[in-house]
Enzyme design. Sequence first.
Site, PDB file in Angstrom:
ATOM      1  N   ASP A  16     -65.955 -38.735 -23.636  1.00  0.00           N
ATOM      2  CA  ASP A  16     -65.549 -40.050 -24.140  1.00  0.00           C
ATOM      3  C   ASP A  16     -66.243 -41.142 -23.318  1.00  0.00           C
ATOM      4  O   ASP A  16     -66.163 -41.137 -22.086  1.00  0.00           O
ATOM      5  CB  ASP A  16     -64.017 -40.162 -24.004  1.00  0.00           C
ATOM      6  CG  ASP A  16     -63.445 -41.354 -24.747  1.00  0.00           C
ATOM      7  OD1 ASP A  16     -64.073 -41.796 -25.726  1.00  0.00           O
ATOM      8  OD2 ASP A  16     -62.364 -41.826 -24.348  1.00  0.00           O
ATOM      9  N   HIS A  17     -66.916 -42.045 -23.983  1.00  0.00           N
ATOM     10  CA  HIS A  17     -67.595 -43.176 -23.331  1.00  0.00           C
ATOM     11  C   HIS A  17     -68.572 -42.769 -22.232  1.00  0.00           C
ATOM     12  O   HIS A  17     -68.532 -43.310 -21.117  1.00  0.00           O
ATOM     13  CB  HIS A  17     -66.586 -44.184 -22.763  1.00  0.00           C
ATOM     14  CG  HIS A  17     -65.798 -44.869 -23.829  1.00  0.00           C
ATOM     15  ND1 HIS A  17     -66.313 -45.883 -24.595  1.00  0.00           N
ATOM     16  CD2 HIS A  17     -64.536 -44.657 -24.278  1.00  0.00           C
ATOM     17  CE1 HIS A  17     -65.392 -46.274 -25.468  1.00  0.00           C
ATOM     18  NE2 HIS A  17     -64.316 -45.540 -25.306  1.00  0.00           N
TER      19      HIS A  17
HETATM   20  P1  13P Z   1     -56.340 -46.490 -26.786  1.00  0.00           P
HETATM   21  O1  13P Z   1     -56.398 -47.166 -25.448  1.00  0.00           O
HETATM   22  O2  13P Z   1     -55.937 -47.440 -27.866  1.00  0.00           O
HETATM   23  O3  13P Z   1     -55.490 -45.271 -26.771  1.00  0.00           O
HETATM   24  O4  13P Z   1     -57.847 -46.033 -27.152  1.00  0.00           O
HETATM   25  C1  13P Z   1     -58.369 -44.870 -26.575  1.00  0.00           C
HETATM   26  C2  13P Z   1     -59.836 -44.740 -26.794  1.00  0.00           C
HETATM   27  O5  13P Z   1     -60.476 -45.458 -27.556  1.00  0.00           O
HETATM   28  C3  13P Z   1     -60.514 -43.667 -26.051  1.00  0.00           C
HETATM   29  O6  13P Z   1     -61.891 -43.699 -26.250  1.00  0.00           O
HETATM   30  O1  G3H Z   2     -61.402 -45.541 -23.752  1.00  0.00           O
HETATM   31  C1  G3H Z   2     -61.090 -45.129 -22.642  1.00  0.00           C
HETATM   32  C2  G3H Z   2     -60.155 -43.988 -22.535  1.00  0.00           C
HETATM   33  O2  G3H Z   2     -58.831 -44.400 -22.761  1.00  0.00           O
HETATM   34  C3  G3H Z   2     -60.316 -43.275 -21.231  1.00  0.00           C
HETATM   35  O3  G3H Z   2     -59.819 -44.032 -20.192  1.00  0.00           O
HETATM   36  O4  G3H Z   2     -61.689 -44.118 -18.559  1.00  0.00           O
HETATM   37  O5  G3H Z   2     -59.323 -44.544 -17.841  1.00  0.00           O
HETATM   38  O6  G3H Z   2     -60.060 -42.237 -18.450  1.00  0.00           O
HETATM   39  P1  G3H Z   2     -60.270 -43.715 -18.652  1.00  0.00           P
HETATM   40 ZN    ZN Z   3     -62.677 -45.661 -26.541  1.00  0.00          ZN
END
Ligand code: 13P
Ligand code: G3H
Ligand code: ZN
Length: 323
Positions: free
Chosen positions: A94-95
Amino acid sequence: MAVGYRELGLVNTKELFKKAMDGGYAVPAYNFNNMEQLQAIIMGCVESNSPVILQISKGARKYANQTLLRYMVPGAVEMAREMGSQIPIALNLDHGDSYELAKSCVDYGFSNVMIDGSSLQYEENIEVTRKVVEYAHERDVTVEGELGVLAGIEEHVSHEVSHYTKPEEVEDFVSRTGVDCLAISIGTSHGAYKFKIKPGETPPPLRFDILEEIENRLPGFPIVLHGASSVLHKYVDIINQYGGKLDDTAGVPEDQIQRAVQSAVCKVNIDSDGRLVMTAMIRKYLTENPQEFDPRKYLGPAREALKEMYIAKCDLLDSAGKA
Ligand code: 13P
Ligand code: G3H
Ligand code: ZN
């Protein structure tokens, strides 16, 4: 040692999104950082008979140790199989904020990686995304790119305001990068504080007009909605009732999510709602049982409530029964 995702029992997102697009639902993408969250996701999705995308952020990888996570995920897949379930499970970075991180995740057995170049200049975003796609596709790993900026705090970058995705950029971006799906910005944001509204007001609707224009320009192409937590009031209230101090907050209303999943939105990211549920249940338990110090006693009920929340989300995204 490098490992391919198939050896871990995982799938990439190609088939998941094709079915979601045809069926008018979205595949849930749930973040986890620890064992109880992972258990709750798997148990909830098995019970719902829903496909699922497990998500690990850069911060989660650092927190939980990348090698430990690498071994936890096949354990979770095995657990689902032992429960008699064949639900498809994908694992997503993620990201991801660099080529090196995305490459490392491909080598660690992720079946999908997100490269988030949305805070870069357009051409730089294309360059890094294309490089990740080249490496990932050689290994049949799928890739998520992002165009447009969500407001909220991500670990590598903080944005005060969002910039909606420009529909006129999407065809060029997708064709020049080769991404398999695209995260867009249509009014959601990350975290628990999504909209600045007064008590009693409802959040502004998402920009479905932008989504529609993107769909018209990219027919049949999978779209991803980040920042999709509804910031469940029930749990915000429990947190505050048991000593927490969360300000008045609002998330994405559930009817907006329901509308989005009927469109080209095939993946919906939810993290904050899980954090709220876990914190609420732990606070409640420890306040009511101040003599208790066995972590299983307070993490157990938190995990159970989390599982129920994921089951409700699978219903909301209409992914229940679609495994
Ligand atoms: P929320 O913070 O709305 O749960 O979004 C999570 C997200 O986009 C993780 O990539
Ligand atoms: O979009 C971000 C996700 O909620 C992950 O959050 O980078 O704090 O793990 P984090
Ligand atoms: Zn996100």
